[in-house]
Design a protein around this motif. Structure first.
Motif, PDB file in Angstrom:
ATOM      1  N   THR A   1      26.047  66.691  37.873  1.00 36.32           N
ATOM      2  CA  THR A   1      27.460  65.939  38.389  1.00 36.32           C
ATOM      3  C   THR A   1      28.173  67.092  38.999  1.00 36.32           C
ATOM      4  OG1 THR A   1      27.537  64.359  36.544  1.00 36.32           O
ATOM      5  CG2 THR A   1      29.551  64.805  37.711  1.00 36.32           C
TER       6      THR A   1
ATOM      7  N   ALA B   1      20.283  67.089  42.003  1.00 32.65           N
ATOM      8  CA  ALA B   1      20.433  65.552  41.295  1.00 32.65           C
ATOM      9  C   ALA B   1      19.318  64.919  41.722  1.00 32.65           C
ATOM     10  CB  ALA B   1      22.085  65.101  41.361  1.00 32.65           C
TER      11      ALA B   1
ATOM     12  N   THR C   1      20.577  64.481  34.807  1.00 29.32           N
ATOM     13  CA  THR C   1      21.592  64.353  35.681  1.00 29.32           C
ATOM     14  C   THR C   1      22.546  65.420  36.087  1.00 29.32           C
ATOM     15  OG1 THR C   1      23.308  63.664  34.052  1.00 29.32           O
ATOM     16  CG2 THR C   1      21.937  61.817  34.966  1.00 29.32           C
TER      17      THR C   1
ATOM     18  N   GLN D   1      24.167  67.728  44.442  1.00 30.63           N
ATOM     19  CA  GLN D   1      23.927  66.638  44.755  1.00 30.63           C
ATOM     20  C   GLN D   1      22.331  66.674  45.187  1.00 30.63           C
ATOM     21  OE1 GLN D   1      26.711  64.009  47.235  1.00 30.63           O
ATOM     22  NE2 GLN D   1      27.203  66.059  47.868  1.00 30.63           N
TER      23      GLN D   1
ATOM     24  N   LEU E   1      27.343  61.220  40.190  1.00 37.00           N
ATOM     25  CA  LEU E   1      27.036  62.439  41.404  1.00 37.00           C
ATOM     26  C   LEU E   1      28.064  63.100  41.640  1.00 37.00           C
ATOM     27  CD1 LEU E   1      24.091  62.876  42.829  1.00 37.00           C
ATOM     28  CD2 LEU E   1      24.953  61.567  44.636  1.00 37.00           C
TER      29      LEU E   1
END
Ligand code: NAP
Length: 155
Positions: free
Chosen positions: A72, A61, A70, A58, A117
């Motif tokens: 995940t 990210a 991104t 996170q 996320l």
């Protein structure tokens, strides 16, 4: 376990991210676990390494969001794989309803492509871990978590 789940994942994320940031394009999917949302008595190191994966993913990210990259974190519940035998979890009740690896992989891939996320493969875990567990006393969470990993007593 610490080397594989944390150190290797960190090095690989770093290696791949550099090119993605330069190209302003890319997606990373890190495999974490529902275990990342609470401490895990009887599987203490495993749960702690997965807490690292969800936290790290996170944070990264957010760091690369403006570069069109991104990250995940996939957080599966029980999955029917070699994991049960490897972690000596045969007979543990939560694995009675384990999902297939294929269904979890599809869930993770779709979430990665959407740039999510954190993703759970089962709605019940999303609800429990986001909206129930954080509001329970820590000692209650520890008891529940331990119970989930306990093997049935042989008679
Ligand atoms: N199964 C579950 O219930 C569950 C739930 C949530 C999250 N996860 C996560 O899903 C991921 C995949 O696990 P799985 O369920 O597919 O378990 P698995 O069937 O036991 O597979 C684990 C994989 O990790 C590799 N591995 C283990 N130790 C290694 C080492 N020292 N160096 C390099 N590779 C090593 C194994 O390689 P070899 O085949 O060569 O031994 C195997 O390919 C893991 O991150 C796990 O934490 C699993």
């Amino acid at each position: 376990m610490i080397q594989v789940n944390m150190a290797a994942l960190t090095s690989l994320t770093h290696l791949y991210l550099q090119g993605m940031v330069e190209r302003s394009r890319g997606r990373i999917l890190n495999v974490s676990s529902t275990a990342s949302f609470m401490p895990g008595p009887l599987q203490a190191v495993y749960y702690a390494t997965k807490a690292y994966v969800t936290s790290f993913s996170q944070a990264i990210a957010e760091e690369v969001a403006s570069n069109n990259v991104t990250v995940t974190a996939l957080c599966p519940g029980p999955v029917a794989t070699g994991f049960v035998a490897a972690a000596d979890l045969d007979g543990v009740a939560v694995f009675d309803q384990a999902k297939t690896a294929q269904s979890v992989a599809q869930c993770g891939y779709k979430a990665m492509m959407r740039g999510e996320l954190v993703v759970f493969n089962e709605a019940k875990f999303k609800c429990l871990l986001n909206w129930v567990v954080p509001f329970l006393p820590r000692k209650v969470v520890l008891k529940i978590s331990r119970k989930a990993m306990e093997k049935p007593r042989s008679s």
